[in-house]
Design a protein around this motif. Structure first.
Motif, PDB file in Angstrom:
ATOM      1  N   ILE A   1      21.233   2.283 -37.099  1.00 29.38           N
ATOM      2  CA  ILE A   1      22.611   1.878 -37.405  1.00 29.38           C
ATOM      3  C   ILE A   1      23.216   2.955 -38.285  1.00 29.38           C
ATOM      4  N   MET A   2      24.377   3.472 -37.892  1.00 24.67           N
ATOM      5  CA  MET A   2      25.039   4.548 -38.651  1.00 24.67           C
ATOM      6  C   MET A   2      26.467   4.144 -38.980  1.00 24.67           C
TER       7      MET A   2
ATOM      8  N   PRO B   1      27.500   6.665 -24.374  1.00 26.54           N
ATOM      9  CA  PRO B   1      27.835   5.239 -24.292  1.00 26.54           C
ATOM     10  C   PRO B   1      27.002   4.492 -23.243  1.00 26.54           C
ATOM     11  N   VAL B   2      26.304   5.218 -22.387  1.00 26.01           N
ATOM     12  CA  VAL B   2      25.423   4.588 -21.384  1.00 26.01           C
ATOM     13  C   VAL B   2      24.030   5.175 -21.554  1.00 26.01           C
ATOM     14  N   TRP B   3      23.062   4.543 -20.893  1.00 31.40           N
ATOM     15  CA  TRP B   3      21.692   5.028 -20.991  1.00 31.40           C
ATOM     16  C   TRP B   3      21.569   6.398 -20.340  1.00 31.40           C
ATOM     17  N   GLU B   4      21.020   7.329 -21.101  1.00 33.16           N
ATOM     18  CA  GLU B   4      20.792   8.678 -20.595  1.00 33.16           C
ATOM     19  C   GLU B   4      19.376   9.110 -20.922  1.00 33.16           C
ATOM     20  N   TYR B   5      18.866   9.962 -20.027  1.00 36.04           N
ATOM     21  CA  TYR B   5      17.501  10.495 -20.154  1.00 36.04           C
ATOM     22  C   TYR B   5      17.615  11.873 -20.788  1.00 36.04           C
ATOM     23  N   LYS B   6      17.149  11.983 -22.046  1.00 41.22           N
ATOM     24  CA  LYS B   6      17.351  13.224 -22.798  1.00 41.22           C
ATOM     25  C   LYS B   6      16.050  13.707 -23.410  1.00 41.22           C
ATOM     26  N   THR B   7      16.041  15.017 -23.625  1.00 40.40           N
ATOM     27  CA  THR B   7      14.930  15.646 -24.355  1.00 40.40           C
ATOM     28  C   THR B   7      15.375  15.854 -25.798  1.00 40.40           C
ATOM     29  N   LEU B   8      14.711  15.205 -26.722  1.00 43.73           N
ATOM     30  CA  LEU B   8      15.098  15.252 -28.129  1.00 43.73           C
ATOM     31  C   LEU B   8      13.977  15.860 -28.967  1.00 43.73           C
ATOM     32  N   THR B   9      14.398  16.548 -30.012  1.00 37.77           N
ATOM     33  CA  THR B   9      13.433  17.170 -30.931  1.00 37.77           C
ATOM     34  C   THR B   9      13.662  16.623 -32.334  1.00 37.77           C
ATOM     35  N   PHE B  10      12.646  16.056 -32.916  1.00 39.77           N
ATOM     36  CA  PHE B  10      12.699  15.540 -34.287  1.00 39.77           C
ATOM     37  C   PHE B  10      11.572  16.166 -35.079  1.00 39.77           C
TER      38      PHE B  10
ATOM     39  N   HIS C   1      24.261   4.615 -27.153  1.00 38.37           N
ATOM     40  CA  HIS C   1      24.981   4.256 -28.372  1.00 38.37           C
ATOM     41  C   HIS C   1      25.993   3.166 -28.051  1.00 38.37           C
ATOM     42  N   ILE C   2      26.105   2.238 -29.001  1.00 41.43           N
ATOM     43  CA  ILE C   2      27.065   1.137 -28.856  1.00 41.43           C
ATOM     44  C   ILE C   2      28.074   1.242 -29.984  1.00 41.43           C
ATOM     45  N   VAL C   3      29.319   1.397 -29.579  1.00 38.27           N
ATOM     46  CA  VAL C   3      30.421   1.478 -30.545  1.00 38.27           C
ATOM     47  C   VAL C   3      31.528   0.572 -30.037  1.00 38.27           C
ATOM     48  N   LYS C   4      32.054  -0.242 -30.883  1.00 39.78           N
ATOM     49  CA  LYS C   4      33.194  -1.094 -30.531  1.00 39.78           C
ATOM     50  C   LYS C   4      34.352  -0.806 -31.478  1.00 39.78           C
ATOM     51  N   PRO C   5      35.458  -0.446 -30.906  1.00 38.22           N
ATOM     52  CA  PRO C   5      35.640  -0.123 -29.473  1.00 38.22           C
ATOM     53  C   PRO C   5      35.021   1.210 -29.142  1.00 38.22           C
TER      54      PRO C   5
ATOM     55  N   VAL D   1      25.602   1.896 -33.216  1.00 44.68           N
ATOM     56  CA  VAL D   1      24.236   1.427 -33.001  1.00 44.68           C
ATOM     57  C   VAL D   1      23.584   2.343 -31.957  1.00 44.68           C
ATOM     58  N   GLU D   2      22.479   2.951 -32.352  1.00 48.29           N
ATOM     59  CA  GLU D   2      21.730   3.828 -31.426  1.00 48.29           C
ATOM     60  C   GLU D   2      20.467   3.111 -30.979  1.00 48.29           C
ATOM     61  N   LEU D   3      20.323   3.004 -29.645  1.00 50.66           N
ATOM     62  CA  LEU D   3      19.159   2.366 -29.034  1.00 50.66           C
ATOM     63  C   LEU D   3      18.379   3.450 -28.289  1.00 50.66           C
ATOM     64  N   SER D   4      17.074   3.423 -28.405  1.00 49.59           N
ATOM     65  CA  SER D   4      16.271   4.435 -27.707  1.00 49.59           C
ATOM     66  C   SER D   4      14.862   3.908 -27.476  1.00 49.59           C
ATOM     67  N   PHE D   5      14.272   4.375 -26.387  1.00 50.40           N
ATOM     68  CA  PHE D   5      12.848   4.098 -26.136  1.00 50.40           C
ATOM     69  C   PHE D   5      12.273   5.314 -25.408  1.00 50.40           C
ATOM     70  N   ARG D   6      10.965   5.473 -25.563  1.00 55.24           N
ATOM     71  CA  ARG D   6      10.305   6.652 -25.051  1.00 55.24           C
ATOM     72  C   ARG D   6      10.045   6.559 -23.538  1.00 55.24           C
ATOM     73  N   GLU D   7       9.869   7.738 -22.941  1.00 55.02           N
ATOM     74  CA  GLU D   7       9.465   7.828 -21.534  1.00 55.02           C
ATOM     75  C   GLU D   7       8.110   7.172 -21.313  1.00 55.02           C
ATOM     76  N   GLU D   8       7.234   7.229 -22.338  1.00 59.86           N
ATOM     77  CA  GLU D   8       5.894   6.664 -22.207  1.00 59.86           C
ATOM     78  C   GLU D   8       5.907   5.174 -21.918  1.00 59.86           C
ATOM     79  N   ASP D   9       6.955   4.477 -22.391  1.00 59.58           N
ATOM     80  CA  ASP D   9       7.034   3.043 -22.101  1.00 59.58           C
ATOM     81  C   ASP D   9       7.141   2.802 -20.594  1.00 59.58           C
ATOM     82  N   LEU D  10       7.963   3.612 -19.911  1.00 59.92           N
ATOM     83  CA  LEU D  10       8.095   3.463 -18.453  1.00 59.92           C
ATOM     84  C   LEU D  10       6.845   3.943 -17.732  1.00 59.92           C
ATOM     85  N   VAL D  11       6.194   4.997 -18.263  1.00 59.63           N
ATOM     86  CA  VAL D  11       4.954   5.461 -17.645  1.00 59.63           C
ATOM     87  C   VAL D  11       3.906   4.377 -17.705  1.00 59.63           C
TER      88      VAL D  11
END
Length: 589
Positions: free
Chosen positions: A117-118, A146-155, A166-170, A184-194
């Protein structure tokens, strides 16, 4: 021996005709079984894919729903006002309560979902992800979707693939994020689908994978990368919907490929199974059946061969013996001994053939004597006036000092009588008979000034054996009774013709001919015994033809519309005819 008389071939053919319908019916039954099994497997695979896709979709939807709930939660909304708190302790305590709430949501799910949450207005952030510690607007703009996207992220130096939303209203533009309320940022890993793909693959014969809208692929851990690459290449060319339920050939084998869309992600779950492994038991049963049919066929052929050896071959020998007797070879004997019932038949056949040969020898001797008598009778019928006329003609030509004509006449006359007086041989070649006719016609040309003749006989017929003096009486009748009484120029034609079944010689004249009633009487007379009034020349020719060539040989008479008569000598073809080159001979005045 023709097929319809061959017992062995008929039995073998019957075996094939008996086995072919059985094999055809089994092949049809096998095809139906494979088709039913394929349809059943296809239906089950569709249900499995539907269940898997729906399960993934529900999980993703539930995560999105929780995101919307969080964006409206009154406790989470306090994040926007944390800067109003008086002490840092209160700020930390409030953020810990919010984080505890987020962690409780994360624990309830089956996937390792991260919630963040930001609040852009006070640059505060709380997150279940250990990689997000501080608010970073630039990073937020880079990640925002604003929709589900498949991204490569580095942390923190670690790179991974995530599904992010991400969910933002409006909903606002990416450039205006600093003006948003809560994000609101929602994310889950590729490993969950694997992991889900691995569980879906357990217990099945498929190899599922996920296919993204941009051509991205998520494989299970034991996937066949080469096969998946081939399938994804075809999906890229034709689209995933084209392979929602399709049988495709890959590497020489048929595969059932199915795909179902996961609406919340916009991805497709794709699975394929080799049909060969499914229908393998049916194919084993089919091969066993065909092997049994092959063994049955071999045994049947062996049985047919034994029948051929012990029944058919003796029958063939017996039939060949009968055919030899039919063709006149009365010395035919059967020497084999099959040591069964046919031994008795062979002995009796040999006895019958011996008795028949003795009888035929007696009849044949009498027949030869009769034929010699007929020929001598025919030779005795040669008109002595012909000889007298020739001598008179020689005398006249000598007076006229026509030496060449006399020499020609004497030459042809000698040839004529040399041929007609030979009795040691009862038959002659057609060429010899034509030479006689030519000599006779050239003699008559010296006597009858308006006589011409033509001879057109294919040389392929020259070596045919015919009874002696067969054509000369016919030519003599054409000259004396046809051409000589006529006032106009006379023409006698001797034409040879071969049809599919017969040899024919046509004697044609353009003389006075016969009336219809005279022709009927002539045809009747040649089939009756000769009398003093009717004569015997034509009857004799008819009898000798039939005696040598059988009942199919005959004399045919036909009136010509332009005048004269056409007489045809017809006899069946001999299988031993010699075929030399064809030439023509023609005589003129």
């Amino acid at each position: 021996m023709r097929l319809k008389y061959s017992t062995f071939r008929r039995i073998t053919l019957f075996i094939f005709l008996l086995l072919i319908p059985i094999m055809v019916l089994y092949a049809m039954s096998n095809r139906v079984s494979v088709q039913v099994l394929t349809e059943e497997v296809t239906s089950l695979k569709q249900k499995d894919l539907d269940y898997f896709a729906n399960d993934i979709n529900k999980t993703v939807d539930s995560i999105s729903t929780l995101g919307f709930i969080l964006s409206q939660d009154i406790h989470i909304q306090k994040l926007r006002h944390l800067h109003l708190l008086e002490t840092k302790y209160e700020l930390t305590e409030e953020k810990l309560r919010m984080l505890e709430r987020l962690q409780l949501l994360n624990v309830t799910g089956t996937w390792d979902t991260q919630y963040s949450i930001m609040s852009p207005e006070n640059e505060q952030i709380i997150s279940t992800s250990s990689t997000l510690f501080s608010y970073d607007l630039d990073m937020l703009r880079e990640r925002y979707s604003p929709v589900w996207e498949y991204k490569t992220l580095t942390f923190m130096g670690s790179t991974g693939k995530w599904f992010l939303r991400h969910i933002v209203k409006p909903v606002i533009d990416q450039t205006e994020l600093e003006n948003a309320g809560l994000i609101v940022e929602l994310s889950f890993r590729e490993e969950d689908l694997v992991r889900e793909l691995d569980q879906f693959k357990v217990g099945g014969s498929g190899d599922p994978f996920l296919y993204g809208p941009g051509g991205e692929v998520i494989l299970n851990r034991t996937a066949n990368s080469e096969m998946v690459e081939q399938i994804t290449q075809r999906i890229r060319e034709e689209g995933a919907l084209a392979y929602s339920n399709r049988i495709t050939e890959l590497n020489g084998e048929d595969y059932l490929i199915g795909s179902r869309e996961i609406p919340s992600l916009g991805w497709y779950v794709v699975d394929y199974i080799p049909l060969q492994s499914i229908v393998q038991p049916i194919h084993k049963s089919r091969n066993l059946f065909y092997g049994s049919m092959a063994l049955l066929l071999v045994m049947s052929v062996v049985a047919a061969y034994l029948l051929y050896k012990n029944v058919q071959r003796p029958i063939v020998q017996l039939i060949r013996g009968v055919q030899k007797l039919k063709m006149g070879d009365y010395s035919a004997r059967i020497t084999s001994d099959p040591k069964n019932e046919f031994t008795f038949l062979f002995h009796r056949f040999n006895e019958m053939a011996a008795e028949t040969e003795q009888l035929i020898q007696k009849v044949y001797v009498e027949e030869i004597r009769a034929r010699e008598a007929n020929l001598k009778q025919l030779q005795s019928q040669i008109n002595p006036h012909f000889l007298y006329n020739c001598f008179a003609l020689i005398r006249s030509l000598t007076r006229l000092n026509k030496k060449d004509s006399v020499m020609e006449l004497v030459l042809h006359l000698s040839k004529y009588y040399r041929y007609t007086t030979r009795v040691e041989k009862q038959s002659a070649s057609l060429k010899e008979e034509l030479d006689l006719v030519e000599s006779y016609l050239k003699i008559q040309q010296l006597h009858i000034q308006h006589l011409r003749f033509e001879m057109h006989v294919p040389s392929s017929m020259w070596n045919l054996e015919i009874p002696r003096l067969l054509l000369q009486p016919l030519v003599e009748n054409a000259v004396l009774h046809g051409v000589e009484p006529a006032d106009s120029d006379g023409l006698v034609q001797i034409l040879g013709e071969e049809s599919e079944a017969f040899h024919c010689i046509h004697v044609i004249d353009n003389g006075v001919g016969l009336t219809e009633s005279e022709l009927v009487k002539l045809e009747k007379d040649i089939h009756s015994a000769p009398t003093e009034e009717t004569g015997c020349a034509l009857w004799n020719i008819q009898q000798r033809l039939r005696l040598q060539f059988g009942d199919q040989a005959k004399l045919l008479f036909k009136r010509r519309a332009e005048g004269g008569l056409k007489v045809t000598v017809q006899w069946p073809k001999s299988p031993h005819s010699i075929q030399p080159l064809e030439i023509e001979r023609q005589g003129e005045n």
